[in-house]
Design an enzyme around this catalytic site. Structure first.
Site, PDB file in Angstrom:
ATOM      1  N   HIS A   1     102.110  28.736  62.410  1.00 31.45           N
ATOM      2  CA  HIS A   1     102.715  27.987  63.520  1.00 31.45           C
ATOM      3  C   HIS A   1     103.720  28.813  64.318  1.00 31.45           C
ATOM      4  O   HIS A   1     104.085  28.439  65.425  1.00 31.45           O
ATOM      5  CB  HIS A   1     103.354  26.683  63.023  1.00 31.45           C
ATOM      6  CG  HIS A   1     104.652  26.854  62.283  1.00 31.45           C
ATOM      7  ND1 HIS A   1     104.742  26.860  60.908  1.00 31.45           N
ATOM      8  CD2 HIS A   1     105.918  26.995  62.733  1.00 31.45           C
ATOM      9  CE1 HIS A   1     106.007  26.994  60.555  1.00 31.45           C
ATOM     10  NE2 HIS A   1     106.744  27.082  61.643  1.00 31.45           N
TER      11      HIS A   1
ATOM     12  N   ASP B   1      98.955  27.625  56.764  1.00 27.26           N
ATOM     13  CA  ASP B   1     100.053  28.019  57.663  1.00 27.26           C
ATOM     14  C   ASP B   1     100.450  29.482  57.449  1.00 27.26           C
ATOM     15  O   ASP B   1     101.630  29.823  57.400  1.00 27.26           O
ATOM     16  CB  ASP B   1     101.268  27.105  57.465  1.00 27.26           C
ATOM     17  CG  ASP B   1     102.276  27.233  58.612  1.00 27.26           C
ATOM     18  OD1 ASP B   1     101.863  27.633  59.716  1.00 27.26           O
ATOM     19  OD2 ASP B   1     103.473  26.939  58.399  1.00 27.26           O
TER      20      ASP B   1
ATOM     21  N   GLY C   1     113.513  28.903  62.992  1.00 30.90           N
ATOM     22  CA  GLY C   1     113.667  30.360  63.090  1.00 30.90           C
ATOM     23  C   GLY C   1     113.491  31.046  61.752  1.00 30.90           C
ATOM     24  O   GLY C   1     113.174  32.230  61.680  1.00 30.90           O
ATOM     25  N   ASN C   2     113.712  30.287  60.639  1.00 30.75           N
ATOM     26  CA  ASN C   2     113.456  30.822  59.303  1.00 30.75           C
ATOM     27  C   ASN C   2     111.972  30.831  58.967  1.00 30.75           C
ATOM     28  O   ASN C   2     111.552  31.504  58.019  1.00 30.75           O
ATOM     29  CB  ASN C   2     114.181  29.989  58.245  1.00 30.75           C
ATOM     30  CG  ASN C   2     115.617  30.411  58.022  1.00 30.75           C
ATOM     31  OD1 ASN C   2     116.545  29.668  58.313  1.00 30.75           O
ATOM     32  ND2 ASN C   2     115.793  31.629  57.514  1.00 30.75           N
ATOM     33  N   SER C   3     111.176  30.069  59.709  1.00 27.21           N
ATOM     34  CA  SER C   3     109.754  29.954  59.400  1.00 27.21           C
ATOM     35  C   SER C   3     109.080  31.325  59.335  1.00 27.21           C
ATOM     36  O   SER C   3     109.235  32.138  60.243  1.00 27.21           O
ATOM     37  CB  SER C   3     109.050  29.108  60.455  1.00 27.21           C
ATOM     38  OG  SER C   3     109.428  27.761  60.359  1.00 27.21           O
TER      39      SER C   3
ATOM     40  N   LEU D   1      85.075  19.934  46.270  1.00 24.86           N
ATOM     41  CA  LEU D   1      84.467  19.169  45.198  1.00 24.86           C
ATOM     42  C   LEU D   1      83.605  18.024  45.737  1.00 24.86           C
ATOM     43  O   LEU D   1      82.606  17.650  45.124  1.00 24.86           O
ATOM     44  CB  LEU D   1      85.556  18.621  44.273  1.00 24.86           C
ATOM     45  CG  LEU D   1      85.149  18.195  42.863  1.00 24.86           C
ATOM     46  CD1 LEU D   1      84.424  19.305  42.143  1.00 24.86           C
ATOM     47  CD2 LEU D   1      86.390  17.774  42.081  1.00 24.86           C
ATOM     48  N   GLY D   2      83.999  17.456  46.877  1.00 31.14           N
ATOM     49  CA  GLY D   2      83.224  16.365  47.456  1.00 31.14           C
ATOM     50  C   GLY D   2      83.537  15.016  46.853  1.00 31.14           C
ATOM     51  O   GLY D   2      82.635  14.214  46.597  1.00 31.14           O
ATOM     52  N   VAL D   3      84.819  14.756  46.603  1.00 36.37           N
ATOM     53  CA  VAL D   3      85.240  13.456  46.091  1.00 36.37           C
ATOM     54  C   VAL D   3      86.451  12.962  46.858  1.00 36.37           C
ATOM     55  O   VAL D   3      87.212  13.743  47.427  1.00 36.37           O
ATOM     56  CB  VAL D   3      85.605  13.512  44.581  1.00 36.37           C
ATOM     57  CG1 VAL D   3      84.402  13.841  43.737  1.00 36.37           C
ATOM     58  CG2 VAL D   3      86.747  14.501  44.331  1.00 36.37           C
TER      59      VAL D   3
ATOM     60  N   ILE E   1      89.930  10.875  46.025  1.00 40.50           N
ATOM     61  CA  ILE E   1      90.721  10.627  44.825  1.00 40.50           C
ATOM     62  C   ILE E   1      91.978   9.828  45.150  1.00 40.50           C
ATOM     63  O   ILE E   1      92.395   9.742  46.304  1.00 40.50           O
ATOM     64  CB  ILE E   1      91.124  11.941  44.126  1.00 40.50           C
ATOM     65  CG1 ILE E   1      91.893  12.848  45.097  1.00 40.50           C
ATOM     66  CG2 ILE E   1      89.918  12.648  43.550  1.00 40.50           C
ATOM     67  CD1 ILE E   1      92.473  14.096  44.444  1.00 40.50           C
TER      68      ILE E   1
END
Length: 453
Positions: A94, A124, A195-197, A252-254, A256
């Site tokens: 970002h 990210d 700014g820390n990102s 996995l296709g679930v 949950i």
């Protein structure tokens, strides 16, 4: 003497900052954004109007004389750190997203243009390259060995103040955030601000254990809830970005959900544990391996699944095509299945709608149900079920927070294929027992626990 004794046990950060700050960079980006004036549609030119025409003045007001839209340069700041002496730099996605120009400012005040090598929005993470050699680099640590309560240090450029150091402790590990559940964030109380990102999170050995990514705030500034991407995930993403410019994740296709105490009781568990399977994607990796709706996943590839938040992290880090063991609780017993992990290629969603006509009066659960017609079954890929036409106030169904319009597909482990089946299942429910019910609401499937009166 008490204060002096306590102070002697506090960590000393001065040597750590001196040893690591040279490899931390400030990243400034420039992006051309529309100045707020509308743009002429593609292919359209400024029309010619008679002298003094009000329409001509209107066009001149919204566009310049050439009919071109006006733009301005939007600038933003972030942080990053150097991971190789030949110029590879890590930061947040970002921070550099949609940037037209990226400038990396080093600790010696050199400013170099950054080239994007690869971006991964889901984690990210962004990998940049600058044209320089013999650069200072950070040491990489092990985020898995971090302990809650351990001291950590962040260095970055909050609000543009270069190389600011802030310290705190690890508050929690393996946090899932609503914005991204494939990243097991490290939560800290380090003062992280805009700014820390993209900046590094260090342990007391001066090793990077995470990338500072997000904060939870109501004021716009730090309130002691900061989240960092663990370095183990960062390294995996970085290697893939270097190799191919993209990242592959396991699937996995679930669908949950978490297991609360009522659901645990209804499934015969002594304590809440695992990830309850509320939906199995047709033809997906889980379906091919034999996973079923109502299974509770308690282990994935040798690692315990304490809650539903644990599973996406484990699956996402698994290389697509690998065959792994998945331990489930089914009908109160442990069962192990071999699953060949698929590849995540975007958001997997399921939507469900309901329709029907009024049926029998409310039963002992306080429900009025109606049949699900074939058109709705086909459109929303529901094999069977009944629609909740009414939920009596004060009933067991109301206490379980069932709502009108929910589609009920399973009750007490039995498939509900019709109104008649539903009535037979309800009539046979043992008095006083907690039973699970699978419902589909707003396109999402989930389980609730109902107390039979």
């Amino acid at each position: 003497w008490g204060q002096a004794t306590r102070a002697s046990h506090l960590p000393e950060f001065t040597d750590l900052v001196k040893a690591t700050s040279a490899a931390v960079v400030t990243i400034s980006t420039t992006q051309k954004v529309h100045a707020g004036l509308p743009e002429l549609p593609e292919g359209m030119e400024m029309p010619e109007f008679p002298e003094g025409s009000p329409f001509g003045e209107l066009f001149k007001y919204f566009f310049n004389q050439e009919g071109e839209p006006e733009y301005r340069d939007a600038q933003s700041l972030g942080s990053g750190f150097i991971i190789s002496d030949d110029g590879y730099v890590l930061t947040n996605y970002h921070v550099v997203k949609d940037a037209d120009e990226i400038i990396v400012r080093l600790s010696d005040r050199r400013e170099l243009r950054g080239e994007v090598i690869g971006l991964d929005q889901r984690s990210d993470i962004a990998l940049l390259k600058i044209d320089a050699m013999d650069l200072p680099v950070v040491e990489i640590g092990e985020s898995a060995s971090l302990q809650v309560g351990e001291w950590v240090l962040a260095i970055g450029s909050p609000f543009g103040f270069d190389h600011s150091a802030t310290a705190g402790i690890v508050s929690a590990k393996g946090r899932s955030l609503p914005s991204e559940n494939y990243v097991p964030f490290i939560q800290t109380d380090v003062a992280i601000n805009p700014g820390n990102s993209g900046g590094p999170l260090f342990n007391l050995d001066g090793e990077v254990v995470g990338i500072n990514s997000q904060i939870y705030t109501r004021s716009g500034g730090s309130i002691g809830l900061s989240f960092s991407i663990p370095v183990a995930l960062v390294l995996d993403v970085t290697e893939q970005l270097k190799a191919s410019g993209k990242v592959s994740r396991g699937r996995l296709g679930v669908g949950i959900q978490d297991v609360d105490k009522d659901l645990a009781k209804s499934f015969g568990l002594e304590t809440p544990v695992g990830a309850l399977v509320s939906h199995v994607e047709d033809g997906g990796p889980a379906a091919k391996a034999g996973l079923r709706v109502g299974d509770i996943i308690v282990e994935f590839d040798g690692k315990g699944v304490e809650s539903s938040a644990d599973l996406p992290h484990l699956v996402g880090l698994t290389k697509p095509g690998r065959k792994v063991n998945v331990g489930v609780i089914r009908d109160g017993r442990r069962k192990d299945l071999k699953v060949t992990v698929g590849e995540l290629d975007g958001d997997q969603g399921t939507q469900v709608a309901s329709a029907g006509s009024p049926a029998a009066p409310a039963n002992r659960l306080g429900l009025v149900v109606a049949p699900l017609d074939d058109a709705v079954k086909s459109r929303w890929q529901i094999d069977a079920g009944v629609v909740l036409e009414a939920v009596q106030p004060g009933s067991p169904a109301a206490a379980a927070k069932l709502q009108e319009g929910d589609v009920l597909t399973l009750l007490a482990g039995k498939a509900v294929g019709s109104v008649a089946e539903f009535n037979r299942i309800v009539a046979a429910l043992p008095a006083g027992k907690m039973v699970p019910a699978r419902i589909v609401r707003g396109g999402r499937a989930g389980f609730v626990a109902i107390q039979v009166p």
